[in-house]
Design a protein around this motif. Structure first.
Motif, PDB file in Angstrom:
ATOM      1  N   ALA A 242       0.747  -1.103   0.056  1.00 47.47           N
ATOM      2  CA  ALA A 242      -0.104   0.227   0.148  1.00 47.47           C
ATOM      3  C   ALA A 242       0.829   1.314  -0.003  1.00 47.47           C
ATOM      4  O   ALA A 242       0.671   2.095  -0.946  1.00 47.47           O
ATOM      5  N   PRO A 243       1.882   1.503   0.913  1.00 42.48           N
ATOM      6  CA  PRO A 243       2.563   2.820   0.798  1.00 42.48           C
ATOM      7  C   PRO A 243       3.233   2.971  -0.277  1.00 42.48           C
ATOM      8  O   PRO A 243       3.290   4.047  -0.864  1.00 42.48           O
ATOM      9  N   VAL A 244       3.927   1.805  -1.009  1.00 38.31           N
ATOM     10  CA  VAL A 244       4.688   1.842  -2.206  1.00 38.31           C
ATOM     11  C   VAL A 244       3.684   2.399  -3.323  1.00 38.31           C
ATOM     12  O   VAL A 244       4.105   3.134  -4.132  1.00 38.31           O
ATOM     13  N   LEU A 247       3.404   5.882  -2.919  1.00 41.00           N
ATOM     14  CA  LEU A 247       4.756   6.881  -3.202  1.00 41.00           C
ATOM     15  C   LEU A 247       5.073   6.860  -4.551  1.00 41.00           C
ATOM     16  O   LEU A 247       5.131   7.671  -5.148  1.00 41.00           O
ATOM     17  N   THR A 248       4.817   5.569  -5.156  1.00 40.71           N
ATOM     18  CA  THR A 248       4.985   5.484  -6.946  1.00 40.71           C
ATOM     19  C   THR A 248       4.024   6.512  -7.518  1.00 40.71           C
ATOM     20  O   THR A 248       4.425   6.953  -8.467  1.00 40.71           O
ATOM     21  N   GLY A 249       2.832   6.317  -7.060  1.00 41.91           N
ATOM     22  CA  GLY A 249       1.886   7.285  -7.700  1.00 41.91           C
ATOM     23  C   GLY A 249       2.330   8.599  -7.633  1.00 41.91           C
ATOM     24  O   GLY A 249       2.162   9.291  -8.683  1.00 41.91           O
ATOM     25  N   LEU A 250       2.738   8.857  -6.680  1.00 44.40           N
ATOM     26  CA  LEU A 250       3.576  10.460  -6.162  1.00 44.40           C
ATOM     27  C   LEU A 250       4.513  10.788  -7.232  1.00 44.40           C
ATOM     28  O   LEU A 250       4.850  11.657  -7.867  1.00 44.40           O
ATOM     29  N   LEU A 251       5.522   9.520  -7.131  1.00 44.53           N
ATOM     30  CA  LEU A 251       6.517   9.683  -7.996  1.00 44.53           C
ATOM     31  C   LEU A 251       6.499   9.628  -9.661  1.00 44.53           C
ATOM     32  O   LEU A 251       7.311  10.150 -10.360  1.00 44.53           O
TER      33      LEU A 251
ATOM     34  N   PRO B  99       3.211  -2.569 -11.513  1.00 44.57           N
ATOM     35  CA  PRO B  99       4.308  -3.704 -10.823  1.00 44.57           C
ATOM     36  C   PRO B  99       5.695  -3.178 -10.342  1.00 44.57           C
ATOM     37  O   PRO B  99       6.213  -3.876  -9.693  1.00 44.57           O
ATOM     38  N   LEU B 100       6.239  -2.173 -10.991  1.00 46.54           N
ATOM     39  CA  LEU B 100       7.278  -1.588 -10.951  1.00 46.54           C
ATOM     40  C   LEU B 100       7.725  -1.197  -9.459  1.00 46.54           C
ATOM     41  O   LEU B 100       8.680  -1.531  -8.924  1.00 46.54           O
ATOM     42  N   GLY B 101       6.774  -0.744  -8.777  1.00 49.09           N
ATOM     43  CA  GLY B 101       6.983  -0.337  -7.440  1.00 49.09           C
ATOM     44  C   GLY B 101       6.767  -1.613  -6.344  1.00 49.09           C
ATOM     45  O   GLY B 101       6.973  -1.420  -5.127  1.00 49.09           O
ATOM     46  N   VAL B 102       6.034  -2.546  -6.794  1.00 42.69           N
ATOM     47  CA  VAL B 102       5.615  -3.740  -5.973  1.00 42.69           C
ATOM     48  C   VAL B 102       7.198  -4.524  -5.382  1.00 42.69           C
ATOM     49  O   VAL B 102       7.937  -4.747  -6.074  1.00 42.69           O
ATOM     50  N   PRO B 103       7.156  -4.648  -3.839  1.00 38.80           N
ATOM     51  CA  PRO B 103       8.383  -5.245  -3.311  1.00 38.80           C
ATOM     52  C   PRO B 103       8.626  -6.583  -4.088  1.00 38.80           C
ATOM     53  O   PRO B 103       7.652  -7.296  -4.304  1.00 38.80           O
ATOM     54  N   THR B 104       9.949  -7.079  -4.317  1.00 37.61           N
ATOM     55  CA  THR B 104      10.019  -8.549  -4.909  1.00 37.61           C
ATOM     56  C   THR B 104       9.517  -9.427  -4.149  1.00 37.61           C
ATOM     57  O   THR B 104       9.123 -10.384  -4.424  1.00 37.61           O
TER      58      THR B 104
END
Lengths: 265, 277
Positions: A242-244, A247-251, B99-104
Protein backbone atom coordinates in the motif's frame (compact mmCIF):
# COMPACT_ATOMS: atom_id res chain seq x y z
CA UNK A 1 -3.91 -1.84 -36.39
CA UNK A 2 -6.15 -0.09 -33.82
CA UNK A 3 -8.12 -3.03 -32.48
CA UNK A 4 -5.15 -5.42 -32.05
CA UNK A 5 -3.16 -2.68 -30.29
CA UNK A 6 -5.95 -1.98 -27.83
CA UNK A 7 -6.64 -5.62 -27.07
CA UNK A 8 -2.93 -6.30 -26.60
CA UNK A 9 -2.64 -3.36 -24.22
CA UNK A 10 -5.71 -4.57 -22.34
CA UNK A 11 -4.17 -8.03 -22.05
CA UNK A 12 -0.86 -6.61 -20.78
CA UNK A 13 -2.69 -4.38 -18.30
CA UNK A 14 -4.67 -7.38 -17.08
CA UNK A 15 -1.42 -9.29 -16.60
CA UNK A 16 0.14 -6.33 -14.74
CA UNK A 17 -2.74 -5.68 -12.34
CA UNK A 18 -4.56 -9.04 -12.12
CA UNK A 19 -2.09 -10.73 -9.74
CA UNK A 20 -2.38 -7.81 -7.31
CA UNK A 21 -6.14 -8.13 -7.41
CA UNK A 22 -5.77 -11.79 -6.45
CA UNK A 23 -3.56 -10.86 -3.51
CA UNK A 24 -6.13 -8.38 -2.24
CA UNK A 25 -8.93 -10.87 -2.86
CA UNK A 26 -7.22 -13.69 -0.96
CA UNK A 27 -6.60 -11.37 1.99
CA UNK A 28 -10.34 -10.78 2.43
CA UNK A 29 -11.75 -14.15 1.28
CA UNK A 30 -13.21 -16.87 3.51
CA UNK A 31 -10.80 -19.86 3.49
CA UNK A 32 -13.41 -22.04 1.77
CA UNK A 33 -13.18 -19.89 -1.34
CA UNK A 34 -9.42 -20.18 -1.63
CA UNK A 35 -8.13 -23.42 -0.12
CA UNK A 36 -10.02 -25.63 -2.50
CA UNK A 37 -9.26 -27.41 -5.73
CA UNK A 38 -11.49 -24.90 -7.54
CA UNK A 39 -10.80 -21.41 -6.12
CA UNK A 40 -13.27 -18.72 -7.21
CA UNK A 41 -12.01 -15.78 -9.24
CA UNK A 42 -14.60 -13.25 -8.09
CA UNK A 43 -15.08 -12.46 -4.40
CA UNK A 44 -18.25 -14.06 -3.00
CA UNK A 45 -17.89 -13.89 0.75
CA UNK A 46 -16.02 -11.10 2.44
CA UNK A 47 -14.14 -11.40 5.73
CA UNK A 48 -11.76 -9.22 7.70
CA UNK A 49 -10.73 -12.20 9.83
CA UNK A 50 -7.24 -12.53 8.27
CA UNK A 51 -6.50 -8.83 8.72
CA UNK A 52 -7.70 -9.03 12.32
CA UNK A 53 -5.43 -12.01 12.98
CA UNK A 54 -2.49 -10.34 11.26
CA UNK A 55 -2.73 -7.19 13.36
CA UNK A 56 -3.86 -8.89 16.54
CA UNK A 57 -1.06 -11.43 16.83
CA UNK A 58 1.36 -8.54 17.26
CA UNK A 59 3.76 -10.32 14.92
CA UNK A 60 3.54 -7.80 12.15
CA UNK A 61 3.76 -4.53 14.02
CA UNK A 62 7.42 -4.76 15.17
CA UNK A 63 8.65 -5.61 11.63
CA UNK A 64 6.47 -2.83 10.23
CA UNK A 65 7.99 -0.34 12.66
CA UNK A 66 11.52 -1.57 12.02
CA UNK A 67 11.15 -1.32 8.25
CA UNK A 68 9.52 2.13 8.42
CA UNK A 69 12.29 3.46 10.67
CA UNK A 70 15.06 1.88 8.59
CA UNK A 71 13.71 3.15 5.29
CA UNK A 72 13.24 6.67 6.65
CA UNK A 73 16.77 6.80 8.03
CA UNK A 74 18.22 5.34 4.82
CA UNK A 75 16.48 8.02 2.74
CA UNK A 76 17.71 10.83 5.01
CA UNK A 77 21.27 9.53 5.29
CA UNK A 78 21.48 8.85 1.55
CA UNK A 79 20.50 12.45 0.73
CA UNK A 80 22.95 13.86 3.30
CA UNK A 81 25.84 11.80 1.98
CA UNK A 82 25.06 11.90 -1.71
CA UNK A 83 23.83 15.47 -2.25
CA UNK A 84 27.17 17.20 -1.54
CA UNK A 85 28.96 14.62 -3.66
CA UNK A 86 26.49 15.00 -6.53
CA UNK A 87 26.64 18.81 -6.38
CA UNK A 88 30.41 18.72 -6.72
CA UNK A 89 30.31 15.97 -9.34
CA UNK A 90 28.05 18.13 -11.48
CA UNK A 91 30.63 20.92 -11.32
CA UNK A 92 33.62 18.78 -12.20
CA UNK A 93 35.11 18.73 -15.71
CA UNK A 94 33.18 16.14 -17.69
CA UNK A 95 36.13 13.73 -18.02
CA UNK A 96 36.38 13.44 -14.24
CA UNK A 97 32.64 13.22 -13.85
CA UNK A 98 32.33 10.38 -16.36
CA UNK A 99 35.12 8.47 -14.68
CA UNK A 100 33.49 8.76 -11.26
CA UNK A 101 30.00 7.96 -12.56
CA UNK A 102 31.43 4.88 -14.26
CA UNK A 103 32.92 3.91 -10.90
CA UNK A 104 29.52 4.30 -9.23
CA UNK A 105 27.95 2.22 -11.99
CA UNK A 106 30.46 -0.57 -11.38
CA UNK A 107 29.88 -0.46 -7.62
CA UNK A 108 26.17 -0.84 -8.29
CA UNK A 109 26.88 -4.01 -10.30
CA UNK A 110 28.60 -5.88 -7.46
CA UNK A 111 26.60 -8.89 -6.25
CA UNK A 112 24.92 -8.33 -2.88
CA UNK A 113 25.99 -11.76 -1.61
CA UNK A 114 29.65 -10.72 -1.83
CA UNK A 115 28.90 -7.55 0.19
CA UNK A 116 26.61 -9.26 2.68
CA UNK A 117 28.99 -12.01 3.79
CA UNK A 118 31.87 -9.92 5.23
CA UNK A 119 29.47 -7.23 6.45
CA UNK A 120 27.54 -9.87 8.41
CA UNK A 121 30.77 -11.27 9.89
CA UNK A 122 31.93 -7.81 11.00
CA UNK A 123 28.51 -6.69 12.27
CA UNK A 124 28.24 -9.84 14.36
CA UNK A 125 31.48 -8.78 16.06
CA UNK A 126 30.30 -5.18 16.43
CA UNK A 127 26.98 -6.25 17.94
CA UNK A 128 25.00 -4.76 15.05
CA UNK A 129 22.96 -7.86 14.15
CA UNK A 130 19.21 -7.21 14.37
CA UNK A 131 19.86 -3.48 14.82
CA UNK A 132 18.36 -0.69 12.76
CA UNK A 133 21.81 0.97 12.66
CA UNK A 134 23.40 -2.07 11.03
CA UNK A 135 20.62 -2.38 8.50
CA UNK A 136 20.82 1.32 7.58
CA UNK A 137 24.60 1.08 7.12
CA UNK A 138 24.17 -1.98 4.90
CA UNK A 139 21.28 -0.59 2.84
CA UNK A 140 23.24 2.57 2.11
CA UNK A 141 25.77 0.53 0.14
CA UNK A 142 23.04 -0.37 -2.37
CA UNK A 143 21.27 2.98 -2.29
CA UNK A 144 24.11 5.50 -2.47
CA UNK A 145 25.29 4.86 -6.04
CA UNK A 146 21.72 5.20 -7.34
CA UNK A 147 20.96 8.32 -5.33
CA UNK A 148 24.28 9.96 -6.24
CA UNK A 149 23.53 9.22 -9.89
CA UNK A 150 20.03 10.71 -9.80
CA UNK A 151 21.19 13.80 -7.92
CA UNK A 152 24.10 14.39 -10.30
CA UNK A 153 21.60 14.51 -13.18
CA UNK A 154 19.48 16.87 -11.09
CA UNK A 155 22.31 19.31 -10.37
CA UNK A 156 23.56 19.09 -13.96
CA UNK A 157 20.15 20.30 -15.12
CA UNK A 158 20.44 23.51 -13.08
CA UNK A 159 22.13 26.09 -15.30
CA UNK A 160 25.21 27.69 -13.81
CA UNK A 161 24.01 31.06 -15.10
CA UNK A 162 21.33 31.06 -12.40
CA UNK A 163 23.97 30.73 -9.69
CA UNK A 164 26.16 33.35 -11.35
CA UNK A 165 23.23 35.76 -11.49
CA UNK A 166 22.56 35.21 -7.78
CA UNK A 167 26.22 35.92 -7.02
CA UNK A 168 26.05 39.12 -9.09
CA UNK A 169 23.03 40.18 -7.05
CA UNK A 170 25.18 39.98 -3.93
CA UNK A 171 24.42 36.49 -2.59
CA UNK A 172 27.27 34.80 -0.77
CA UNK A 173 28.29 31.32 -1.86
CA UNK A 174 26.22 29.73 0.93
CA UNK A 175 23.20 31.93 0.25
CA UNK A 176 23.35 30.97 -3.42
CA UNK A 177 23.56 27.30 -2.53
CA UNK A 178 20.75 27.46 0.02
CA UNK A 179 18.33 29.90 -1.60
CA UNK A 180 18.85 29.14 -5.27
CA UNK A 181 20.48 25.81 -6.07
CA UNK A 182 18.85 23.64 -3.42
CA UNK A 183 15.44 25.19 -4.02
CA UNK A 184 15.71 24.33 -7.70
CA UNK A 185 16.84 20.81 -6.84
CA UNK A 186 13.84 20.01 -4.61
CA UNK A 187 12.00 17.80 -7.15
CA UNK A 188 15.16 15.80 -7.82
CA UNK A 189 15.90 15.51 -4.11
CA UNK A 190 12.36 14.26 -3.51
CA UNK A 191 12.63 11.63 -6.24
CA UNK A 192 16.04 10.47 -4.98
CA UNK A 193 14.81 10.33 -1.40
CA UNK A 194 11.73 8.31 -2.35
CA UNK A 195 13.85 5.91 -4.43
CA UNK A 196 16.15 5.37 -1.45
CA UNK A 197 13.12 4.77 0.75
CA UNK A 198 11.69 2.21 -1.68
CA UNK A 199 15.02 0.36 -2.03
CA UNK A 200 15.32 -0.02 1.71
CA UNK A 201 11.64 -0.85 2.24
CA UNK A 202 11.79 -3.90 -0.01
CA UNK A 203 15.40 -4.99 0.59
CA UNK A 204 15.53 -8.72 1.32
CA UNK A 205 19.01 -10.20 0.93
CA UNK A 206 21.05 -7.99 3.27
CA UNK A 207 18.23 -8.11 5.83
CA UNK A 208 18.37 -11.92 5.71
CA UNK A 209 22.10 -11.93 6.45
CA UNK A 210 21.83 -9.30 9.21
CA UNK A 211 18.81 -10.69 11.06
CA UNK A 212 18.76 -13.26 13.84
CA UNK A 213 15.41 -12.46 15.43
CA UNK A 214 14.07 -8.93 14.79
CA UNK A 215 12.59 -9.32 11.32
CA UNK A 216 11.93 -6.60 8.77
CA UNK A 217 8.69 -6.45 6.82
CA UNK A 218 10.00 -8.41 3.78
CA UNK A 219 11.32 -11.12 6.10
CA UNK A 220 7.95 -11.28 7.86
CA UNK A 221 6.15 -11.75 4.54
CA UNK A 222 8.69 -14.45 3.65
CA UNK A 223 8.03 -16.10 7.02
CA UNK A 224 4.27 -16.34 6.35
CA UNK A 225 5.00 -17.54 2.83
CA UNK A 226 7.37 -20.20 4.14
CA UNK A 227 4.72 -21.35 6.63
CA UNK A 228 2.32 -21.72 3.72
CA UNK A 229 -0.32 -19.46 5.24
CA UNK A 230 -1.87 -17.89 2.13
CA UNK A 231 -4.11 -15.52 4.05
CA UNK A 232 -1.58 -13.96 6.38
CA UNK A 233 0.87 -13.79 3.47
CA UNK A 234 -1.67 -11.98 1.31
CA UNK A 235 -2.68 -9.57 4.07
CA UNK A 236 0.92 -8.78 5.07
CA UNK A 237 1.95 -8.39 1.43
CA UNK A 238 -0.98 -6.02 0.82
CA UNK A 239 0.02 -4.04 3.90
CA UNK A 240 3.55 -3.79 2.51
CA UNK A 241 2.45 -2.75 -0.96
CA UNK A 242 0.00 0.00 0.00
CA UNK A 243 2.58 2.68 0.91
CA UNK A 244 4.62 1.76 -2.16
CA UNK A 245 1.74 2.28 -4.57
CA UNK A 246 1.00 5.59 -2.87
CA UNK A 247 4.60 6.77 -3.21
CA UNK A 248 5.14 5.56 -6.77
CA UNK A 249 1.87 7.25 -7.66
CA UNK A 250 3.38 10.48 -6.40
CA UNK A 251 6.66 9.65 -8.15
CA UNK A 252 5.21 8.77 -11.49
CA UNK A 253 5.12 12.26 -12.95
CA UNK A 254 8.82 12.73 -12.22
CA UNK A 255 9.87 9.17 -13.02
CA UNK A 256 10.35 9.72 -16.71
CA UNK A 257 11.69 13.24 -16.63
CA UNK A 258 14.38 13.40 -13.98
CA UNK A 259 15.32 10.02 -12.75
CA UNK A 260 15.17 7.45 -15.49
CA UNK A 261 18.86 7.69 -16.27
CA UNK A 262 19.91 6.88 -12.74
CA UNK A 263 16.91 5.18 -11.29
CA UNK A 264 17.07 2.19 -13.54
CA UNK A 265 20.46 1.16 -12.25
CA UNK B 1 40.17 19.06 -9.02
CA UNK B 2 39.86 21.82 -6.47
CA UNK B 3 39.98 21.05 -2.73
CA UNK B 4 36.37 22.11 -2.14
CA UNK B 5 35.04 19.60 -4.65
CA UNK B 6 37.22 16.91 -3.18
CA UNK B 7 35.81 17.57 0.28
CA UNK B 8 32.25 17.26 -1.02
CA UNK B 9 33.00 13.92 -2.68
CA UNK B 10 34.98 12.48 0.17
CA UNK B 11 32.20 11.21 2.50
CA UNK B 12 30.51 9.27 -0.30
CA UNK B 13 33.80 7.89 -1.60
CA UNK B 14 34.94 6.82 1.86
CA UNK B 15 31.60 5.21 2.62
CA UNK B 16 31.52 3.18 -0.58
CA UNK B 17 35.17 2.22 -0.16
CA UNK B 18 34.64 1.05 3.40
CA UNK B 19 31.28 -0.65 3.12
CA UNK B 20 31.32 -1.93 -0.46
CA UNK B 21 34.77 -2.18 -2.00
CA UNK B 22 36.51 -3.54 1.10
CA UNK B 23 33.82 -6.18 1.77
CA UNK B 24 33.88 -7.38 -1.83
CA UNK B 25 37.68 -7.52 -1.73
CA UNK B 26 37.60 -9.49 1.50
CA UNK B 27 35.07 -11.89 -0.01
CA UNK B 28 37.50 -12.47 -2.86
CA UNK B 29 40.32 -12.96 -0.36
CA UNK B 30 38.16 -15.38 1.63
CA UNK B 31 37.49 -17.45 -1.48
CA UNK B 32 41.18 -18.20 -2.03
CA UNK B 33 42.54 -18.29 1.51
CA UNK B 34 43.48 -21.61 3.09
CA UNK B 35 42.32 -22.20 6.69
CA UNK B 36 45.92 -22.47 7.88
CA UNK B 37 47.04 -19.40 5.94
CA UNK B 38 48.28 -19.11 2.37
CA UNK B 39 46.48 -19.19 -0.95
CA UNK B 40 44.48 -22.14 -2.23
CA UNK B 41 41.97 -22.98 -4.92
CA UNK B 42 40.48 -25.79 -2.81
CA UNK B 43 37.21 -23.95 -2.18
CA UNK B 44 36.62 -23.59 -5.90
CA UNK B 45 37.45 -27.27 -6.41
CA UNK B 46 35.00 -28.18 -3.68
CA UNK B 47 32.08 -26.26 -5.12
CA UNK B 48 32.97 -27.45 -8.62
CA UNK B 49 32.45 -31.00 -7.36
CA UNK B 50 29.12 -30.11 -5.76
CA UNK B 51 26.32 -30.96 -8.18
CA UNK B 52 24.09 -28.20 -6.74
CA UNK B 53 26.69 -25.61 -7.73
CA UNK B 54 26.72 -26.70 -11.35
CA UNK B 55 22.93 -26.58 -11.29
CA UNK B 56 23.05 -23.10 -9.77
CA UNK B 57 25.28 -21.77 -12.56
CA UNK B 58 23.04 -23.21 -15.27
CA UNK B 59 19.86 -22.04 -13.50
CA UNK B 60 21.23 -18.50 -13.08
CA UNK B 61 22.01 -18.21 -16.77
CA UNK B 62 18.75 -19.88 -17.82
CA UNK B 63 16.50 -17.72 -15.62
CA UNK B 64 18.33 -14.62 -16.84
CA UNK B 65 18.00 -15.71 -20.47
CA UNK B 66 14.31 -16.63 -20.35
CA UNK B 67 13.47 -13.60 -18.18
CA UNK B 68 15.30 -11.14 -20.42
CA UNK B 69 13.70 -12.53 -23.56
CA UNK B 70 10.23 -12.17 -22.00
CA UNK B 71 10.94 -8.69 -20.65
CA UNK B 72 12.32 -7.35 -23.93
CA UNK B 73 9.49 -8.88 -25.93
CA UNK B 74 6.68 -7.66 -23.65
CA UNK B 75 8.40 -4.33 -22.92
CA UNK B 76 8.89 -3.62 -26.62
CA UNK B 77 5.31 -4.62 -27.43
CA UNK B 78 3.98 -2.33 -24.70
CA UNK B 79 6.24 0.58 -25.65
CA UNK B 80 5.36 0.30 -29.35
CA UNK B 81 1.66 0.14 -28.52
CA UNK B 82 1.85 3.17 -26.23
CA UNK B 83 3.88 5.30 -28.64
CA UNK B 84 1.13 4.89 -31.25
CA UNK B 85 -1.14 7.07 -29.03
CA UNK B 86 -3.99 4.53 -28.69
CA UNK B 87 -7.25 5.36 -26.95
CA UNK B 88 -6.86 5.33 -23.17
CA UNK B 89 -3.07 5.68 -23.41
CA UNK B 90 -2.69 7.44 -20.05
CA UNK B 91 -4.67 4.88 -18.07
CA UNK B 92 -2.88 1.99 -19.79
CA UNK B 93 0.49 3.50 -18.97
CA UNK B 94 -0.45 3.90 -15.29
CA UNK B 95 -1.74 0.30 -15.10
CA UNK B 96 1.28 -1.16 -16.88
CA UNK B 97 3.67 0.62 -14.52
CA UNK B 98 2.00 -0.68 -11.34
CA UNK B 99 4.23 -3.78 -10.78
CA UNK B 100 7.39 -1.63 -10.93
CA UNK B 101 7.02 -0.43 -7.36
CA UNK B 102 5.80 -3.73 -5.92
CA UNK B 103 8.38 -5.19 -3.50
CA UNK B 104 10.10 -8.32 -4.83
CA UNK B 105 8.97 -10.44 -1.90
CA UNK B 106 5.38 -9.34 -2.58
CA UNK B 107 5.87 -10.31 -6.21
CA UNK B 108 6.92 -13.73 -4.94
CA UNK B 109 3.86 -13.96 -2.66
CA UNK B 110 1.56 -12.90 -5.49
CA UNK B 111 3.10 -15.37 -7.92
CA UNK B 112 2.64 -18.18 -5.41
CA UNK B 113 -1.11 -17.56 -5.49
CA UNK B 114 -0.98 -17.52 -9.29
CA UNK B 115 1.29 -20.53 -9.82
CA UNK B 116 0.28 -22.69 -6.84
CA UNK B 117 -1.03 -26.18 -7.55
CA UNK B 118 -4.46 -25.00 -6.38
CA UNK B 119 -3.59 -21.53 -7.66
CA UNK B 120 -5.41 -19.23 -10.00
CA UNK B 121 -3.56 -19.95 -13.23
CA UNK B 122 -4.51 -23.61 -12.98
CA UNK B 123 -8.11 -22.59 -12.26
CA UNK B 124 -8.24 -20.33 -15.32
CA UNK B 125 -6.65 -23.00 -17.53
CA UNK B 126 -9.09 -25.62 -16.17
CA UNK B 127 -12.04 -23.36 -16.94
CA UNK B 128 -10.74 -22.70 -20.43
CA UNK B 129 -10.30 -26.42 -20.88
CA UNK B 130 -6.61 -26.05 -21.69
CA UNK B 131 -5.61 -28.59 -19.04
CA UNK B 132 -7.42 -31.55 -17.46
CA UNK B 133 -5.49 -31.83 -14.20
CA UNK B 134 -3.73 -29.09 -12.20
CA UNK B 135 -0.10 -28.44 -13.13
CA UNK B 136 2.62 -28.29 -10.47
CA UNK B 137 4.34 -25.15 -11.80
CA UNK B 138 7.51 -25.65 -9.80
CA UNK B 139 7.42 -29.44 -9.90
CA UNK B 140 10.03 -29.99 -12.60
CA UNK B 141 13.20 -28.01 -13.15
CA UNK B 142 12.15 -26.76 -16.57
CA UNK B 143 8.79 -25.51 -15.32
CA UNK B 144 10.37 -23.96 -12.23
CA UNK B 145 12.85 -22.03 -14.39
CA UNK B 146 9.98 -20.77 -16.49
CA UNK B 147 7.87 -19.83 -13.46
CA UNK B 148 10.68 -17.89 -11.77
CA UNK B 149 11.50 -16.08 -15.03
CA UNK B 150 7.84 -15.16 -15.53
CA UNK B 151 7.62 -13.86 -11.95
CA UNK B 152 10.74 -11.76 -12.55
CA UNK B 153 9.36 -10.49 -15.84
CA UNK B 154 6.10 -9.50 -14.15
CA UNK B 155 7.94 -7.13 -11.84
CA UNK B 156 10.52 -5.59 -14.18
CA UNK B 157 8.90 -5.46 -17.63
CA UNK B 158 7.58 -1.96 -16.74
CA UNK B 159 11.18 -0.79 -16.31
CA UNK B 160 12.19 -2.17 -19.70
CA UNK B 161 9.06 -0.56 -21.16
CA UNK B 162 10.07 2.84 -19.71
CA UNK B 163 13.60 2.60 -21.12
CA UNK B 164 12.33 1.59 -24.57
CA UNK B 165 9.59 4.23 -24.50
CA UNK B 166 12.24 6.91 -23.85
CA UNK B 167 14.26 5.45 -26.73
CA UNK B 168 11.25 5.50 -29.08
CA UNK B 169 10.40 9.07 -28.14
CA UNK B 170 13.91 10.13 -29.16
CA UNK B 171 13.40 8.93 -32.76
CA UNK B 172 12.51 11.94 -34.97
CA UNK B 173 9.05 11.61 -36.54
CA UNK B 174 10.33 13.06 -39.84
CA UNK B 175 12.12 9.81 -40.54
CA UNK B 176 8.81 7.94 -40.62
CA UNK B 177 7.22 10.65 -42.77
CA UNK B 178 10.06 10.39 -45.26
CA UNK B 179 9.79 6.60 -45.27
CA UNK B 180 6.02 6.77 -45.87
CA UNK B 181 6.56 9.19 -48.75
CA UNK B 182 8.93 6.67 -50.26
CA UNK B 183 6.24 4.01 -49.88
CA UNK B 184 7.81 1.95 -47.11
CA UNK B 185 5.50 -0.54 -45.41
CA UNK B 186 5.01 -0.56 -41.62
CA UNK B 187 7.25 -3.57 -41.31
CA UNK B 188 9.95 -1.93 -43.45
CA UNK B 189 9.77 1.20 -41.29
CA UNK B 190 10.15 -0.93 -38.17
CA UNK B 191 13.14 -2.85 -39.55
CA UNK B 192 14.92 0.12 -41.16
CA UNK B 193 14.19 2.95 -38.68
CA UNK B 194 12.80 1.81 -35.32
CA UNK B 195 15.05 -1.16 -34.63
CA UNK B 196 18.43 0.40 -35.52
CA UNK B 197 17.68 3.68 -33.72
CA UNK B 198 16.34 1.82 -30.70
CA UNK B 199 19.55 -0.17 -30.36
CA UNK B 200 21.12 2.02 -27.64
CA UNK B 201 17.97 1.76 -25.51
CA UNK B 202 17.74 -1.98 -26.15
CA UNK B 203 21.35 -2.64 -25.17
CA UNK B 204 20.94 -0.48 -22.08
CA UNK B 205 17.83 -2.37 -21.01
CA UNK B 206 19.63 -5.63 -21.72
CA UNK B 207 22.70 -4.92 -19.63
CA UNK B 208 20.91 -3.21 -16.74
CA UNK B 209 18.42 -6.03 -16.46
CA UNK B 210 20.99 -8.71 -17.28
CA UNK B 211 23.14 -7.86 -14.29
CA UNK B 212 20.11 -7.76 -11.99
CA UNK B 213 18.92 -11.06 -13.41
CA UNK B 214 22.25 -12.72 -12.56
CA UNK B 215 21.84 -11.55 -8.95
CA UNK B 216 18.29 -12.91 -8.61
CA UNK B 217 17.69 -14.17 -5.06
CA UNK B 218 14.31 -13.63 -3.41
CA UNK B 219 12.13 -15.03 -6.22
CA UNK B 220 13.71 -18.49 -6.62
CA UNK B 221 14.02 -18.83 -2.84
CA UNK B 222 10.42 -17.86 -2.12
CA UNK B 223 8.85 -19.64 -5.09
CA UNK B 224 10.71 -22.95 -4.99
CA UNK B 225 12.37 -23.16 -1.57
CA UNK B 226 15.57 -25.07 -2.29
CA UNK B 227 14.10 -26.50 -5.46
CA UNK B 228 15.88 -24.16 -7.84
CA UNK B 229 19.34 -23.09 -6.62
CA UNK B 230 20.84 -20.02 -8.31
CA UNK B 231 24.27 -18.57 -7.52
CA UNK B 232 23.03 -16.06 -4.93
CA UNK B 233 20.90 -18.59 -3.05
CA UNK B 234 23.74 -21.13 -3.27
CA UNK B 235 26.12 -18.64 -1.61
CA UNK B 236 23.46 -17.90 1.00
CA UNK B 237 22.83 -21.55 1.86
CA UNK B 238 26.56 -22.33 2.03
CA UNK B 239 27.13 -19.56 4.58
CA UNK B 240 23.95 -19.31 6.64
CA UNK B 241 22.96 -22.99 6.69
CA UNK B 242 26.22 -24.89 6.35
CA UNK B 243 28.35 -22.22 8.05
CA UNK B 244 31.00 -22.34 5.35
CA UNK B 245 32.11 -18.79 4.48
CA UNK B 246 34.87 -20.01 2.14
CA UNK B 247 32.66 -21.89 -0.32
CA UNK B 248 30.05 -19.13 -0.05
CA UNK B 249 32.75 -16.59 -0.96
CA UNK B 250 33.96 -18.78 -3.82
CA UNK B 251 30.50 -18.96 -5.39
CA UNK B 252 30.06 -15.18 -4.88
CA UNK B 253 33.37 -14.74 -6.70
CA UNK B 254 32.08 -16.79 -9.64
CA UNK B 255 28.94 -14.63 -9.70
CA UNK B 256 31.08 -11.48 -9.64
CA UNK B 257 33.19 -12.76 -12.54
CA UNK B 258 30.05 -13.56 -14.56
CA UNK B 259 28.71 -10.05 -13.96
CA UNK B 260 32.02 -8.39 -14.82
CA UNK B 261 32.20 -10.42 -18.03
CA UNK B 262 28.68 -9.26 -18.95
CA UNK B 263 29.45 -5.61 -18.15
CA UNK B 264 32.81 -5.80 -19.93
CA UNK B 265 31.20 -7.23 -23.05
CA UNK B 266 28.59 -4.52 -22.94
CA UNK B 267 31.11 -1.69 -22.54
CA UNK B 268 33.09 -3.12 -25.41
CA UNK B 269 30.06 -3.43 -27.67
CA UNK B 270 28.30 -0.20 -26.76
CA UNK B 271 31.12 2.14 -25.71
CA UNK B 272 31.26 3.73 -22.25
CA UNK B 273 29.38 6.86 -23.36
CA UNK B 274 26.23 4.82 -23.73
CA UNK B 275 26.22 3.79 -20.08
CA UNK B 276 26.83 7.29 -18.89
CA UNK B 277 24.26 9.17 -20.90
Amino acid sequence: MRAPTSSMLALLAFWAVGPLYLMLKVSVSPPGEVMTARPTLLPHGLTLEHWRRLLEAGQVLPPLGKSLLTAGLVAAAALLLAAPAAYNLARLPSRWRYGILLGLFLVRMLPEVSIALPVAVVFLRWGLMDSVTGLVLAHLTLVLPVVAWVLTTTFLAIPREVEEAAALDGCSAWQTLWRVTLRLAVPGLAVAGLLAWLFSWEEFLLATYLTLGAKTMPLQVYYYLYQGNWFLTAAAATLMTAPVLLLTGLLQRHLRATSLAGAVR
Amino acid sequence: MRPRELVGLLPLALYLAGFTVVPVASTLALSVSAPGGGITLDHFRRIAGHYQFGEAVVNTVAVAGIGLALELLLGLAAALALIGRPAGRKIFQVLLLVPLGVPTIVAAAVMRTVFGTVGYLNEILLRLGAIRTPVDWVGTRGLALFTVAVADAWKVTPLVMLILLAGLQAIPGELYEAARTDGASRWQQFAAITLPLLKPALTMALIVRGVDAFRIFALPLALTGRGLPVLSTYAYVEYLEYGNPHTSAASSAILLIMILLAVGTYLKLAGPEEVLR
